[in-house]
Design a protein around this motif. Structure first.
Motif, mmCIF file in Angstrom:
data_model
loop_
_atom_site.group_PDB
_atom_site.id
_atom_site.type_symbol
_atom_site.label_atom_id
_atom_site.label_comp_id
_atom_site.label_asym_id
_atom_site.label_seq_id
_atom_site.Cartn_x
_atom_site.Cartn_y
_atom_site.Cartn_z
ATOM 1 N N PRO A 16 -7.961 -1.663 -1.365
ATOM 2 C CA PRO A 16 -6.607 -2.101 -1.886
ATOM 3 C C PRO A 16 -5.122 -2.713 -1.795
ATOM 4 O O PRO A 16 -4.686 -2.787 -1.933
ATOM 5 N N PHE A 17 -5.122 -2.172 -0.154
ATOM 6 C CA PHE A 17 -4.127 -2.690 0.508
ATOM 7 C C PHE A 17 -4.402 -3.596 1.390
ATOM 8 O O PHE A 17 -3.348 -4.480 1.204
ATOM 9 N N PHE A 18 -5.658 -4.443 1.763
ATOM 10 C CA PHE A 18 -6.063 -5.902 2.119
ATOM 11 C C PHE A 18 -5.321 -6.455 0.611
ATOM 12 O O PHE A 18 -4.820 -7.301 1.202
ATOM 13 N N ALA A 19 -5.658 -6.561 0.105
ATOM 14 C CA ALA A 19 -5.722 -7.291 -1.570
ATOM 15 C C ALA A 19 -4.151 -7.369 -1.458
ATOM 16 O O ALA A 19 -2.999 -7.802 -1.793
ATOM 17 N N ALA A 20 -2.800 -6.083 -1.871
ATOM 18 C CA ALA A 20 -2.020 -5.717 -1.465
ATOM 19 C C ALA A 20 -1.096 -6.837 -0.955
ATOM 20 O O ALA A 20 -0.305 -7.675 -0.906
ATOM 21 N N ILE A 21 -1.411 -6.384 0.285
ATOM 22 C CA ILE A 21 -1.014 -7.114 1.626
ATOM 23 C C ILE A 21 -1.176 -9.175 1.792
ATOM 24 O O ILE A 21 0.120 -9.028 1.634
ATOM 25 N N VAL A 22 -2.279 -9.220 1.318
ATOM 26 C CA VAL A 22 -2.578 -10.376 1.111
ATOM 27 C C VAL A 22 -2.292 -10.796 -0.218
ATOM 28 O O VAL A 22 -1.096 -11.855 -0.205
ATOM 29 N N GLU A 23 -1.518 -10.396 -1.357
ATOM 30 C CA GLU A 23 -0.991 -11.367 -2.373
ATOM 31 C C GLU A 23 -0.212 -10.806 -1.906
ATOM 32 O O GLU A 23 1.226 -11.926 -2.266
ATOM 33 N N ASP A 24 1.006 -10.418 -1.554
ATOM 34 C CA ASP A 24 2.445 -9.879 -0.470
ATOM 35 C C ASP A 24 3.206 -11.526 -0.233
ATOM 36 O O ASP A 24 3.911 -11.852 -0.192
ATOM 37 N N GLY A 25 1.925 -12.344 0.546
ATOM 38 C CA GLY A 25 2.009 -13.722 1.049
ATOM 39 C C GLY A 25 3.007 -13.697 2.261
ATOM 40 O O GLY A 25 4.027 -14.758 2.485
ATOM 41 N N GLU A 26 3.492 -12.498 2.999
ATOM 42 C CA GLU A 26 4.457 -12.649 3.979
ATOM 43 C C GLU A 26 3.297 -12.374 5.167
ATOM 44 O O GLU A 26 3.874 -13.169 5.965
ATOM 45 N N SER A 27 2.246 -12.379 5.315
ATOM 46 C CA SER A 27 2.370 -12.363 6.660
ATOM 47 C C SER A 27 -0.096 -12.058 7.240
ATOM 48 O O SER A 27 -0.222 -12.199 8.200
ATOM 49 N N TYR A 28 -0.108 -12.807 6.244
ATOM 50 C CA TYR A 28 -1.636 -13.275 6.491
ATOM 51 C C TYR A 28 -1.222 -14.634 5.423
ATOM 52 O O TYR A 28 -1.094 -14.988 4.719
ATOM 53 N N ALA A 29 -2.815 -15.722 5.918
ATOM 54 C CA ALA A 29 -3.026 -16.982 5.608
ATOM 55 C C ALA A 29 -4.473 -17.031 4.447
ATOM 56 O O ALA A 29 -4.776 -17.821 3.975
#
Length: 161
Positions: A16-29
């Protein structure tokens, strides 16, 4: 907080936090729209790498993956990636994971740690790494398409061990 080796059973709490961080689009490509299985294959390292979780009050609140930056002649330099549940940011989870990763690389005999792609506008991460002795050794201009800022630089950061 306890930091321990991640197991396959931890993925349901990491995702859940992996998906939220990736979706946020600010730190992972990482690509948008990854399935849970695709995301797990990107995050859950196999030897000689390692993935750990940070557990707080019985809940997985962060994770880090680590290992050699490159195979063969580059395997003496390590690398790592970190994700912290946005609900607990500022609670020291990232710093605890970072210290664990640095200690692991030292114990395993790595000569340095290199981060290949720290997003320039991810100022919290940049400050954390610099506070732990990492130096920015170069910045690739416009190499990351930030969801909020457009094209921004990617720092290459280095810590001699």
């Amino acid at each position: 907080m306890v930091i321990r080796e991640a197991t396959g059973g931890d993925w349901d709490e990491i995702h859940p936090f992996f998906a939220a961080i990736v979706e946020d689009g600010e730190s992972y490509a990482y690509p948008d729209g990854l399935t849970a299985e695709q995301a797990a294959s990107l995050w859950m390292e196999r030897p000689p790498g390692r993935t750990v979780v940070a557990v707080l009050d019985g809940r997985v609140v962060g994770s880090a993956k680590m290992g050699p930056n490159r195979p063969g002649r580059g395997s003496h330099v390590g690398t790592a990636s970190f994700m912290v549940d946005p609900a607990v940011r500022g609670a020291g989870v990232g710093r605890a994971l970072a210290l664990h990763v640095i200690d692991w690389h030292r114990r395993e005999g790595y000569s340095a740690i290199q981060f290949n792609a720290v997003v320039q506008t991810n100022t919290g991460a940049v400050r954390l790494w610099q506070s732990l002795g990492f130096q920015i050794v170069g910045t690739v201009p416009g190499a990351f398409r930030s969801r909020r800022h457009g094209p921004v630089g990617l720092h290459v950061m280095h810590l001699a061990l």
